[in-house]
Design an enzyme around this catalytic site. Structure first.
Site, PDB file in Angstrom:
ATOM      1  N   ARG A 116       0.850  -1.188   0.000  1.00 17.77           N
ATOM      2  CA  ARG A 116       0.000   0.000   0.000  1.00 17.77           C
ATOM      3  C   ARG A 116       0.887   1.240   0.000  1.00 17.77           C
ATOM      4  NH1 ARG A 116      -4.641   1.622   4.439  1.00 17.77           N
ATOM      5  NH2 ARG A 116      -2.929   1.269   5.902  1.00 17.77           N
ATOM      6  N   ASP A 382      -3.257   4.447  14.885  1.00 19.64           N
ATOM      7  CA  ASP A 382      -2.360   4.911  13.836  1.00 19.64           C
ATOM      8  C   ASP A 382      -2.909   6.186  13.225  1.00 19.64           C
ATOM      9  OD1 ASP A 382      -4.500   4.065  12.283  1.00 19.64           O
ATOM     10  OD2 ASP A 382      -3.445   2.374  11.369  1.00 19.64           O
TER      11      ASP A 382
END
Length: 459
Positions: A116, A382
């Site tokens: 990603r 995150d």
């Protein structure tokens, strides 16, 4: 840019340069504000599923510069790995160098790899290709040049518009030509993690359908996007803990992806199990993870992510046991109505506000320190969850949300609560104040952090 650019392997640097040469002007012109709603696509089918993913039920996400986690992942029984440059990644010079070297390590593995890259909003401050380097194209160059004979699959993050999808499509097609690959040799899964992408998932998939085999749900990024969209026009958005997948508005989001996948022959990939079980008593958390994924499987999802190796069995065990029934048809108007049918505003507990401030401060402090992930109260936090926390704080301050007890969350009250957790001169406090007190909700915090605190952000 730093006077000492990153050292790159010649093949990656050449590919990056070519992508920037051909796509920079289009990238500079991207704007979601001027994009009309896409038209309904013609009849089409998504790309065939890559052979190495046909039996996978769980993908283990690994932050790209975490070599210890990468080694553990490569030696785990994960069905596939997701090498992440986005939500779990902090783009310091050291991290980018380490991550680019880690791509070479991952490329030598026989395990299925999906990478990603960073989203299109991001810039890579340590490189220059006739202007600020486009982080997505830099990451893509390294990922694809590392193993051109068997290119890694790509997760495409944070799409908003068909124009953005078209830029990704052309970047991948250019890379294929540059590397001597067949058309559509590079396969992708499109992440549906913004409100606009949810509304137009079919059009986004169509823009990439020659290579796109699936859609992936990104729950917290989606709620972050929804919060920005709702703004201050209503009272307080529900706190994060109230936005469970049992809420009909969230089920509408999950089901919207599945309906597109069912119609187009694509795979629906569930969200990340991002929890850290208690070492002394892990079973309650593992059971909760499995229950969440059983729900996804019943909706039509076929696999999902795990944030830690110890979650693999719980995620895997939820998929593949039964064939889900197709979802009943639903009009676009009804889906939109459900997406916005959020619980009525209610007074916020002060501890919820304090927890949101603490979460954002903890992730921002870690981000400036070069760490993209923190474990807090049993959750893996995150960029995505910090984005949600700061956007909700912005929304609550904008509408001066009522607190339990009758007070209001004014900007002054927010500052008072934030100062109880972090001093004014800390980088994380300056960043959070900038994001929460802005008249318009800033788009993404990593870019704001780089611009606001260049010393900390580029160390």
């Amino acid at each position: 840019m730093n006077s000492f650019p990153l050292k790159l392997k010649p093949a990656a640097q050449t590919l990056m340069a070519e992508l920037h040469r051909q796509l920079r002007t289009r990238w500079e012109g991207l704007s979601s504000d001027t994009q009309p709603a896409p038209t309904t696509p013609p009849d089409y089918q998504a790309a065939a599923l890559p052979d190495d993913l046909k039996d996978r039920r769980v993908e283990l996400i690994v932050e790209a510069s975490d070599l210890k986690a990468l080694d553990a992942a490569l030696n785990s029984d994960a069905d596939a790995l997701v090498l992440d440059f986005d939500d779990t990644f902090t783009p310091t010079r050291a991290n980018v160098e380490t991550a680019y070297a880690a791509v070479e390590t991952a490329a030598k593995s026989d395990k299925p790899i999906l990478a990603r890259p960073r989203a299109l909003y991001a810039v890579e401050e340590h490189l220059d290709f006739g202007g600020p380097a486009i982080a997505a194209l830099c990451d893509l160059g390294v990922i694809l040049a590392a193993r051109p004979e068997k290119p890694m699959h790509i997760y495409i993050p944070k799409l908003e518009t068909v124009e953005e999808a078209g830029l990704w499509e052309d970047a991948l097609a250019l890379a294929e030509t540059h590397l001597g690959l067949k058309q559509n040799a590079i396969k992708v899964c499109v992440q549906i993690e913004t409100y606009a992408a949810c509304l137009h998932a079919d059009a986004l998939l169509y823009a990439l359908h020659g290579r796109a085999f699936g859609l992936n749900a990104g729950r917290w990024d989606y709620v972050f996007s929804l919060t920005k969209r709702v703004g201050a026009q209503r009272g307080a958005m529900p706190p994060r803990n109230d936005l469970t997948m049992d809420l009909d508005a969230m089920r509408a989001y999950a089901e919207a992806l599945v309906r597109v996948c069912e119609a187009r022959g694509a795979q629906a990939i569930g969200g990340s199990a991002a929890v850290a079980p208690n070492a002394q008593n892990p079973q309650p958390t593992l059971d909760a993870v499995r229950a969440d994924k059983v729900r996804e499987a019943a909706q039509g999802y076929v696999a999902a992510w795990a944030g830690l190796p110890m979650l693999l069995d719980s995620v895997r065990g939820a998929f593949g046991n039964e064939v889900s029934q197709p979802l009943p048809a639903e009009t676009a108007e009804r889906t939109l109505e459900r997406l916005l049918d959020l619980p009525a505003p209610r007074p916020l507990p002060l501890n919820v506000v304090q927890d949101s401030i603490g979460l954002a401060l903890a992730v921002f402090e870690a981000w400036y320190d070069g760490r993209g992930v923190v474990v807090r109260n049993g959750r893996i936090e995150d960029t995505a969850t910090a984005e949600l926390a700061r956007a909700q704080l912005w929304q609550w301050v904008q509408c001066e949300a009522e607190l339990e007890g009758g007070d209001r969350l004014t900007s002054d009250r927010y500052l008072s609560e934030r100062r109880a957790l972090a001093g004014d001169n800390t980088a994380q406090a300056r960043l959070l104040d900038h994001l929460v007190l802005a008249p318009v909700c800033p788009e993404y915090f990593p870019r704001a952090a780089q611009l606001l605190q260049p010393q900390e952000a580029t160390v």
